[in-house]
Design an enzyme around this catalytic site. Structure first.
Site, PDB file in Angstrom:
ATOM      1  N   TYR A 142      39.394   8.260  47.451  1.00 20.02           N
ATOM      2  CA  TYR A 142      38.823   8.083  48.789  1.00 20.02           C
ATOM      3  C   TYR A 142      39.320   6.799  49.446  1.00 20.02           C
ATOM      4  O   TYR A 142      39.436   6.723  50.662  1.00 20.02           O
ATOM      5  CB  TYR A 142      37.286   8.041  48.724  1.00 20.02           C
ATOM      6  CG  TYR A 142      36.634   9.408  48.794  1.00 20.02           C
ATOM      7  CD1 TYR A 142      36.874  10.358  47.815  1.00 20.02           C
ATOM      8  CD2 TYR A 142      35.784   9.741  49.843  1.00 20.02           C
ATOM      9  CE1 TYR A 142      36.275  11.605  47.881  1.00 20.02           C
ATOM     10  CE2 TYR A 142      35.181  10.988  49.909  1.00 20.02           C
ATOM     11  CZ  TYR A 142      35.429  11.915  48.931  1.00 20.02           C
ATOM     12  OH  TYR A 142      34.835  13.144  49.007  1.00 20.02           O
ATOM     13  N   LYS A 193      39.982  14.080  34.247  1.00 18.56           N
ATOM     14  CA  LYS A 193      41.100  14.903  33.792  1.00 18.56           C
ATOM     15  C   LYS A 193      42.142  14.018  33.127  1.00 18.56           C
ATOM     16  O   LYS A 193      43.192  13.712  33.686  1.00 18.56           O
ATOM     17  CB  LYS A 193      41.683  15.707  34.957  1.00 18.56           C
ATOM     18  CG  LYS A 193      40.827  16.927  35.189  1.00 18.56           C
ATOM     19  CD  LYS A 193      41.462  18.140  35.805  1.00 18.56           C
ATOM     20  CE  LYS A 193      42.840  18.544  35.437  1.00 18.56           C
ATOM     21  NZ  LYS A 193      42.887  19.649  34.455  1.00 18.56           N
ATOM     22  N   ASP A 226      37.659  20.341  35.245  1.00 25.03           N
ATOM     23  CA  ASP A 226      37.782  21.761  35.620  1.00 25.03           C
ATOM     24  C   ASP A 226      36.893  22.628  34.731  1.00 25.03           C
ATOM     25  O   ASP A 226      36.149  23.490  35.199  1.00 25.03           O
ATOM     26  CB  ASP A 226      39.248  22.231  35.580  1.00 25.03           C
ATOM     27  CG  ASP A 226      39.935  21.974  34.249  1.00 25.03           C
ATOM     28  OD1 ASP A 226      39.420  21.169  33.439  1.00 25.03           O
ATOM     29  OD2 ASP A 226      40.987  22.590  34.005  1.00 25.03           O
ATOM     30  N   ASP A 250      32.262  14.649  44.344  1.00 28.63           N
ATOM     31  CA  ASP A 250      32.057  15.337  45.626  1.00 28.63           C
ATOM     32  C   ASP A 250      32.028  16.846  45.389  1.00 28.63           C
ATOM     33  O   ASP A 250      31.131  17.550  45.864  1.00 28.63           O
ATOM     34  CB  ASP A 250      33.195  14.964  46.583  1.00 28.63           C
ATOM     35  CG  ASP A 250      33.048  15.621  47.937  1.00 28.63           C
ATOM     36  OD1 ASP A 250      31.921  15.621  48.471  1.00 28.63           O
ATOM     37  OD2 ASP A 250      34.052  16.146  48.460  1.00 28.63           O
ATOM     38  N   ASP A 254      28.595  19.684  45.122  1.00 27.37           N
ATOM     39  CA  ASP A 254      28.401  20.874  45.963  1.00 27.37           C
ATOM     40  C   ASP A 254      28.113  22.100  45.095  1.00 27.37           C
ATOM     41  O   ASP A 254      27.286  22.942  45.453  1.00 27.37           O
ATOM     42  CB  ASP A 254      29.638  21.142  46.845  1.00 27.37           C
ATOM     43  CG  ASP A 254      29.506  20.508  48.232  1.00 27.37           C
ATOM     44  OD1 ASP A 254      28.913  19.418  48.328  1.00 27.37           O
ATOM     45  OD2 ASP A 254      29.998  21.108  49.208  1.00 27.37           O
TER      46      ASP A 254
END
Ligand code: IPM
Ligand code: MN
Length: 370
Positions: A142, A193, A226, A250, A254
């Site tokens: 970000y 990851k 993932d 983020d 969701d």
């Protein structure tokens, strides 16, 4: 009686509508609670752009820094699709997070019993769900530099975003996660990851060290982000606290929101470091949902995520656990009575507007307080 100063930044779209319902809750607390709230309004996002050509003014930033807590609605919308990148509505929120050093974003995903049927997942998968996503909020891709689009001169352009984390940034966010876990079910899952990203390699190394140095008694595991996303929809109840970076957080939050029935249900708290002298920390509270331009102005938005974000302010900034519990119970009771905004509607439920939902919650607070 203590007086707390709140800066209310409703922002754009449904932000103003759901903030209206928080104001209702604040008015109730000012009459019946154990502390007083003084509120000021300010502009952020597209609303600020329309007035001042920036996503947040220096003057509003100064008021945010001076407030005991910032209560934030939502920003963005198609109206501002073509404003300069630096002035896009989201830039206002990102500046608040960065300048106030709000590195710890807490996103609790709780499935209210009454809403277990509203999730797109099977009832038995989400019933009783209670997880906490701890998202790093001031670092990573970000904010990493360089962040550019360059013209290569051959008809091609090159876009660069930079994912960057220093040891201290990882240490302080995972400490928040371990501390929270100790007060919950004592389990932390770290997601990154490391199989493709150097920042993931360092993240994993630092979390492992902090765990073995300081939090040996907390159950701890790594998951690749993932696979973690997959596990979140497959068997979410395996998780207690999930700690992860800014971008993965983020996305994962969701997903977590949908486990609770709707994005309209998920609150969040963004916290800075505790000042050792005053024992206070900078804080901003915002729902996880966005400004939902498609339903803005129609009185359809669910105010629960916004009201629950204010409840988090009562818990994390003002230590008003009694009032916080009361509002949580009122929300649960209203849902149990079958009142539903459009996003969580179900067969046989009573459809209500944003305002009716807010009124019902406050009426329930009245009843519970007696
Ligand atoms: C969130 C939002 C923001 C983010 C946007 C509005 C910049 O999606 O708080 O999750 O990406 O962090
Ligand atoms: Mn988001």
């Amino acid at each position: 009686m203590a007086t707390h100063k709140l800066l209310l930044l409703p922002g754009d779209g449904i932000g103003t509508e759901v903030m209206g319902e928080v104001k209702r809750v604040i008015a109730w607390l000012n009459k019946n609670g154990t502390a007083k709230f003084e509120t000021e309004d300010g502009l952020v996002g597209g609303a600020s752009y329309d007035a001042d050509k920036v996503a947040i003014t220096d003057a509003t930033m100064a008021r945010a820094q001076a407030a005991d807590a910032v209560i934030f609605g939502a920003v963005g919308g198609p109206k501002w699709a073509d404003v300069p990148y630096e002035a896009r509505p989201e830039a206002g929120l990102l500046r608040l997070r960065k300048d106030m050093a709000l590195f710890a974003n807490l996103r609790p995903a709780i499935c209210y019993p009454a809403l277990a049927e509203s999730s797109s997942l099977k009832k038995e998968i989400v019933e009783g769900l209670d997880i906490m996503i701890v998202r790093e909020l001031t670092g990573g891709v970000y904010f990493g530099e360089p962040k550019t689009i360059t013209d290569l001169g051959n008809g091609q352009k090159r876009a660069i975003d930079t994912q960057v984390y220093d040891t201290y940034e990882i240490e302080r966010i995972v400490r928040v996660a371990f501390e929270l876990a100790k007060k919950r079910r004592n389990k932390v899952t770290s997601m990154e990851k490391h199989n493709v990203m150097k920042s993931g390699v360092l993240w994993k190394e630092v979390v492992t060290q902090v765990h073995s140095r300081e939090y040996k008694d907390v159950q701890f595991e790594h998951q690749l982000a993932d696979s973690g996303a997959m596990q979140l929809v497959k068997y979410p109840k395996q998780f207690d606290v999930i700690v992860t970076d800014n971008l993965f957080g983020d996305i994962l939050s969701d997903i977590a929101a949908m486990l609770t029935g709707s994005l309209g249900m998920l609150p969040s708290a963004s916290l800075g470091e505790m000042d050792p002298k005053t024992k206070k920390r900078k804080a901003l509270y915002e729902p996880v949902h966005g400004s939902a331009p498609d339903i803005a102005g129609k009185g359809m938005a669910n105010p629960v995520a916004m009201i629950s974000s204010f409840v988090m302010a009562l818990r994390y900034s003002f230590d008003m656990q009694k009032e916080a519990d009361l509002i949580d119970q009122a929300v649960a009771a209203v849902l149990a009575k079958g009142l539903r905004t459009a996003d969580i509607k179900s067969d046989g439920a009573k459809m209500v507007s944003t305002q009716q939902m807010g009124e019902a919650i406050v009426a329930e607070m009245d009843t519970l307080a007696k």
